[in-house]
Write a protein that holds these residues in place. Structure first.
Motif, PDB file in Angstrom:
ATOM      1  N   PRO A 142      20.786 -36.374   7.289  1.00  8.27           N
ATOM      2  CA  PRO A 142      19.794 -36.533   6.219  1.00  8.27           C
ATOM      3  C   PRO A 142      19.458 -37.993   5.915  1.00  8.27           C
ATOM      4  N   GLY A 143      20.401 -38.896   6.181  1.00 11.63           N
ATOM      5  CA  GLY A 143      20.156 -40.320   5.985  1.00 11.63           C
ATOM      6  C   GLY A 143      19.588 -41.016   7.206  1.00 11.63           C
ATOM      7  N   LEU A 144      19.196 -40.231   8.226  1.00  5.75           N
ATOM      8  CA  LEU A 144      18.567 -40.711   9.462  1.00  5.75           C
ATOM      9  C   LEU A 144      19.505 -41.512  10.358  1.00  5.75           C
ATOM     10  N   VAL A 145      20.763 -41.089  10.398  1.00  7.65           N
ATOM     11  CA  VAL A 145      21.724 -41.626  11.369  1.00  7.65           C
ATOM     12  C   VAL A 145      21.731 -40.707  12.587  1.00  7.65           C
TER      13      VAL A 145
ATOM     14  N   ARG B 236      13.433 -32.724  -2.101  1.00  9.41           N
ATOM     15  CA  ARG B 236      13.394 -34.041  -2.744  1.00  9.41           C
ATOM     16  C   ARG B 236      13.054 -35.181  -1.792  1.00  9.41           C
ATOM     17  N   ILE B 237      13.285 -34.979  -0.496  1.00 11.55           N
ATOM     18  CA  ILE B 237      13.024 -36.019   0.489  1.00 11.55           C
ATOM     19  C   ILE B 237      11.967 -35.512   1.469  1.00 11.55           C
ATOM     20  N   LEU B 238      10.984 -36.347   1.761  1.00 12.85           N
ATOM     21  CA  LEU B 238       9.975 -36.037   2.777  1.00 12.85           C
ATOM     22  C   LEU B 238      10.244 -36.907   4.001  1.00 12.85           C
TER      23      LEU B 238
ATOM     24  N   ASP C 108      21.300 -27.470   7.132  1.00 11.88           N
ATOM     25  CA  ASP C 108      22.277 -28.468   6.722  1.00 11.88           C
ATOM     26  C   ASP C 108      21.633 -29.808   6.365  1.00 11.88           C
ATOM     27  N   GLY C 109      20.308 -29.850   6.412  1.00  7.78           N
ATOM     28  CA  GLY C 109      19.608 -31.085   6.096  1.00  7.78           C
ATOM     29  C   GLY C 109      19.394 -31.993   7.286  1.00  7.78           C
TER      30      GLY C 109
ATOM     31  N   LEU D  69      15.579 -23.087   8.395  1.00  2.01           N
ATOM     32  CA  LEU D  69      15.162 -22.602   7.091  1.00  2.01           C
ATOM     33  C   LEU D  69      13.834 -21.859   7.216  1.00  2.01           C
ATOM     34  N   PRO D  70      13.587 -20.875   6.359  1.00  2.79           N
ATOM     35  CA  PRO D  70      12.275 -20.220   6.383  1.00  2.79           C
ATOM     36  C   PRO D  70      11.180 -21.242   6.064  1.00  2.79           C
ATOM     37  N   PRO D  71      10.029 -21.144   6.713  1.00  4.44           N
ATOM     38  CA  PRO D  71       8.944 -22.069   6.365  1.00  4.44           C
ATOM     39  C   PRO D  71       8.470 -21.839   4.935  1.00  4.44           C
TER      40      PRO D  71
END
Length: 279
Positions: free
Chosen positions: A216-219, A160-162, A198-199, A270-272
Motif C-alpha cells: 500500500p505504501g508503494l514498496v 482513502r488512497i487513490l 490486502d491493499g 475486491l468487487p468493483p
C-alpha cells in the motif's frame, strides 16, 4: 528492493485476440468478465467457466468500462462519459469534459469512496493532460494536472488512497484526499492498476511482459511474468475474487498476444465499486 519474478500457471480465457485489450471488469451478477478492445472497437463478454466469448461492435472507440449502481454500465470515449449498453455497444453521452479536443480520456474507475476518477492523455508529451474526479451528479474537478498519459486508477480498500499511473512519466502515484501526494514509485510504462483485498497495488507494465505488485505504501513486493509483452490491465473476479485476469495487446511475433489470461496468484481481489450516477 529486488524482487524475483514468478511464473504463474496462466490459462488463456476464450479464443479472442484483441488489438488493444483493456479494462477487464467482473460482472458478478452473471459471473462474466467484460472488457474492451479499444482499437478493434469491440466490447467483449467472456465466460471463464466455459471459455465462451462474444462481442458487440461499438460505434466509437471505448477506452473504459465502469459498472453502475443501477445495474447498467458507463463507458468512456473521446472526451465523453456516457451510458453503454453491453448488448449492442450503443454509447449515449452524458457528459463531455472540457479541455483540449486532442486530449482524449482514457482509463476510469469508480473509487471505493463513491467518486468517479478518469484521466486524459497528451500524446504530444507536453504534459497537458489531467486526472479528474467527479461526484454522483457529475460535478467534476481536476485532481492532478501536468499529466502525460493518465492510465490505471484504483483506490485502497477503504477508499482513502487513490493510485494513479502516468505512463509517460513512468510513475505510479498515491494520492490522499483532496489530491495530496502521499507516495510515488518509478515503474516502466505503467498501464492498468488493480488493488487487492490486502491493499496491494498491482500494476501492468506495458512492453515488459510483467505485472508488478506493490505494498500500500508503494514498496516493490512481487513480480509476475505474463506470456505476452504488451500487458495492459489487470483485475480480479471469479469465486471469492480469487482469479486474476490480465488483458494484453497484439504484438508481432508473440503468438498469444492480445489474449486474456487468468491465474490464481494466491491473493483475493475486491468487487468493483459501482458508480451511483444520478443521470
Amino acid at each position: 528492493m529486488a524482487v524475483t519474478p514468478e511464473d504463474p500457471d496462466w490459462s488463456v480465457v476464450g479464443d479472442l485476440r484483441c488489438e488493444l485489450g483493456e479494462c477487464p471488469v467482473w460482472d458478478a451478477a452473471l459471473a462474466l468478465l467484460r472488457l474492451v478492445d479499444i482499437d478493434g472497437r469491440r466490447l467483449w463478454t467472456l465466460d471463464p467457466a466455459t471459455g465462451a466469448a462474444s462481442a458487440v461492435t461499438c460505434g466509437r472507440a471505448v477506452t473504459a468500462l465502469v459498472p453502475r449502481a443501477d445495474g447498467g454500465w458507463l463507458g468512456v470515449s473521446g472526451r465523453d462519459i456516457g451510458a453503454l449498453d453491453p448488448a449492442d455497444g450503443i454509447f449515449q453521452p452524458l457528459l463531455s469534459l472540457p479541455g483540449p479536443v486532442d486530449l482524449a480520456l482514457n482509463d476510469a474507475v469508480c473509487g471505493r469512496d463513491g467518486n468517479l476518477y478518469v484521466g486524459s492523455i497528451d500524446r504530444t508529451r507536453a504534459e497537458r493532460a489531467s486526472l479528474y474526479v467527479m461526484d454522483q451528479d457529475l460535478n467534476h474537478v481536476v485532481l492532478a494536472g501536468c499529466v502525460g498519459a493518465s492510465n490505471g486508477v484504483d483506490t485502497s480498500p477503504d477508499g482513502r488512497i487513490l493510485y494513479h499511473a502516468d505512463t509517460f512519466a513512468d510513475t505510479v502515484t498515491a494520492y490522499e484526499r483532496r489530491g495530496t501526494r502521499a507516495a510515488a514509485v518509478r515503474v516502466a510504462h505503467p498501464d492498468g492498476i488493480a488493488v487487492d483485498a490486502d491493499g496491494g497495488v498491482w500494476v501492468a507494465s506495458w512492453g515488459s511482459g510483467m505485472l508488478f505488485r506493490y505494498t500500500p505504501g508503494l514498496v516493490p513486493d512481487r513480480a509476475l511474468r505474463v506470456p505476452a509483452p504488451l500487458v495492459t490491465n489487470v483485475s480480479f473476479g471469479g469465486p471469492d475474487y480469487r482469479w486474476m485476469f490480465v488483458t494484453t495487446a497484439r504484438s508481432d511475433g508473440a503468438e498469444v498476444s492480445g489474449a486474456v489470461f487468468a491465474a490464481d496468484v494466491g491473493v483475493a481481489g475486491l468487487p468493483p465499486a459501482r458508480f451511483a450516477v444520478q443521470h
